[in-house]
Design a protein around this motif. Sequence first.
Motif, PDB file in Angstrom:
ATOM      1  N   THR A   1      44.357  19.582 117.940  1.00 49.08           N
ATOM      2  CA  THR A   1      43.338  19.487 118.986  1.00 49.08           C
ATOM      3  C   THR A   1      42.231  18.529 118.594  1.00 49.08           C
ATOM      4  O   THR A   1      41.838  17.647 119.371  1.00 49.08           O
ATOM      5  N   ALA A   2      41.704  18.704 117.385  1.00 49.33           N
ATOM      6  CA  ALA A   2      40.618  17.838 116.928  1.00 49.33           C
ATOM      7  C   ALA A   2      41.060  16.377 116.876  1.00 49.33           C
ATOM      8  O   ALA A   2      40.327  15.475 117.311  1.00 49.33           O
ATOM      9  N   SER A   3      42.257  16.128 116.381  1.00 48.63           N
ATOM     10  CA  SER A   3      42.763  14.755 116.293  1.00 48.63           C
ATOM     11  C   SER A   3      42.940  14.133 117.674  1.00 48.63           C
ATOM     12  O   SER A   3      42.596  12.964 117.895  1.00 48.63           O
ATOM     13  N   ALA A   4      43.466  14.923 118.633  1.00 50.68           N
ATOM     14  CA  ALA A   4      43.686  14.397 119.976  1.00 50.68           C
ATOM     15  C   ALA A   4      42.353  14.114 120.680  1.00 50.68           C
ATOM     16  O   ALA A   4      42.220  13.116 121.407  1.00 50.68           O
ATOM     17  N   ILE A   5      41.360  14.979 120.508  1.00 50.29           N
ATOM     18  CA  ILE A   5      40.048  14.736 121.109  1.00 50.29           C
ATOM     19  C   ILE A   5      39.457  13.431 120.606  1.00 50.29           C
ATOM     20  O   ILE A   5      38.968  12.593 121.386  1.00 50.29           O
ATOM     21  N   LEU A   6      39.497  13.222 119.300  1.00 54.54           N
ATOM     22  CA  LEU A   6      38.949  11.996 118.728  1.00 54.54           C
ATOM     23  C   LEU A   6      39.711  10.769 119.231  1.00 54.54           C
ATOM     24  O   LEU A   6      39.114   9.706 119.456  1.00 54.54           O
ATOM     25  N   SER A   7      41.003  10.922 119.434  1.00 54.34           N
ATOM     26  CA  SER A   7      41.805   9.799 119.953  1.00 54.34           C
ATOM     27  C   SER A   7      41.396   9.450 121.382  1.00 54.34           C
ATOM     28  O   SER A   7      41.264   8.273 121.731  1.00 54.34           O
ATOM     29  N   VAL A   8      41.219  10.467 122.228  1.00 51.03           N
ATOM     30  CA  VAL A   8      40.826  10.220 123.613  1.00 51.03           C
ATOM     31  C   VAL A   8      39.459   9.544 123.676  1.00 51.03           C
ATOM     32  O   VAL A   8      39.230   8.636 124.484  1.00 51.03           O
TER      33      VAL A   8
END
Length: 388
Positions: free
Chosen positions: A273-280
């Motif tokens: 979740t944290a990685s995907a948020i930062l990617s977006v």
Amino acid sequence: MVGLNHALHDGYTDMIYVLLPVWQAEFGLGYIALAVLRSLYVGALAGLQMPATALARRFGVRTVLTLGTVLGAGGYGLAGASGGLVGLCIALVLSGAGSSTQHPLASAVIARAYGTASRGPLGTYNFTGDLGKAALPPLVGFLLVHADWRPVLWLMAGGGFAVALVVNLLLPREPAAQADRPVRAVAAAGGVHHGGRPGFGLLVAIGMLDNAARPAFLIYLPFLLQAKGAGLSLVGVAFALVAVGGALGKTAFGRLGERIGVTRCVIATEIGTASAILSVVALPLTPALVVLPLLGLMLNGTSSVLYGTVPDLAPGGQVERAFAVFYTCTLGGSALATPLLYGPLGDAVGPHWASMAAAATALGVVPLMLALAPRLEFQNPTPTRPLT
């Protein structure tokens, strides 16, 4: 029937995100005020779940679910008829109050029906909620391009009244006095493992952090996408992409928790979740849209694992009450954290940095999950589980 009801109410909850930019433009609101609008709905949803459970014991699950759906739809109808911000706020509270009925009651119905095998069916039940999240926000986004938001809400309210009628006609009636007893009977027979084992409070704390991270990011997603060049219809599609991924996540991780263990699942989904948020946050519009289904997969995958663990740690084996407490605390914490913490943060530093705070919130689950791990019977893979 409980799945259809879940789809409607979860769709009602998430379509608020698509409406936030419209309300911001119409009423001149900042991020704190927008967070308050969402929290009025979610706060009522969270705070009235235990009273809804008490009402179900007196009047029966079908009656309470039907009336709750009528109230949820009526609240959105009233929101469409409101002439100003105060009327909108009152309407959102009423709609949230109606939606408070379905989570604890439907979850307990499933737990009673499946006993020790309830983790997978609970994941499927949560999957139906994400179908509503995948359908209503993009529909609302599309309609907002062609019509004012008030008639759009009247249309959504009409759909809710239709669902209430279907639930009332097709959901089997459960004797009111018996609404809570089958859960305790399952516990006494061994269907709920070790009722009263320590760890439920820690599970609730994990659920609160997990549930805070989701709106802490999603409330800013429309504005992040608009800054990248997206219009309202594309914003609606973006929420559908998140919901489709979330639906898959809730189904897959609900069953995967049984195979590889709760601890591994939760830690993996929170880091994801944290990685995907930062990617977006960092990527341009098109790659960010591509990431959104993966974000939904991780963002919502945790919840099925946590919901499926509630019966295992329910104090005294009282699963219906445990679900009500869990949903009240996790959704209530989200309702408070969004306007008190993430809304002011957005006004102070902007949606990009506030979204990064949401990623940090997700990572905060990891140490708590490691602390809970020794108390979980199913933290390691179990090749077989009894079906009762």
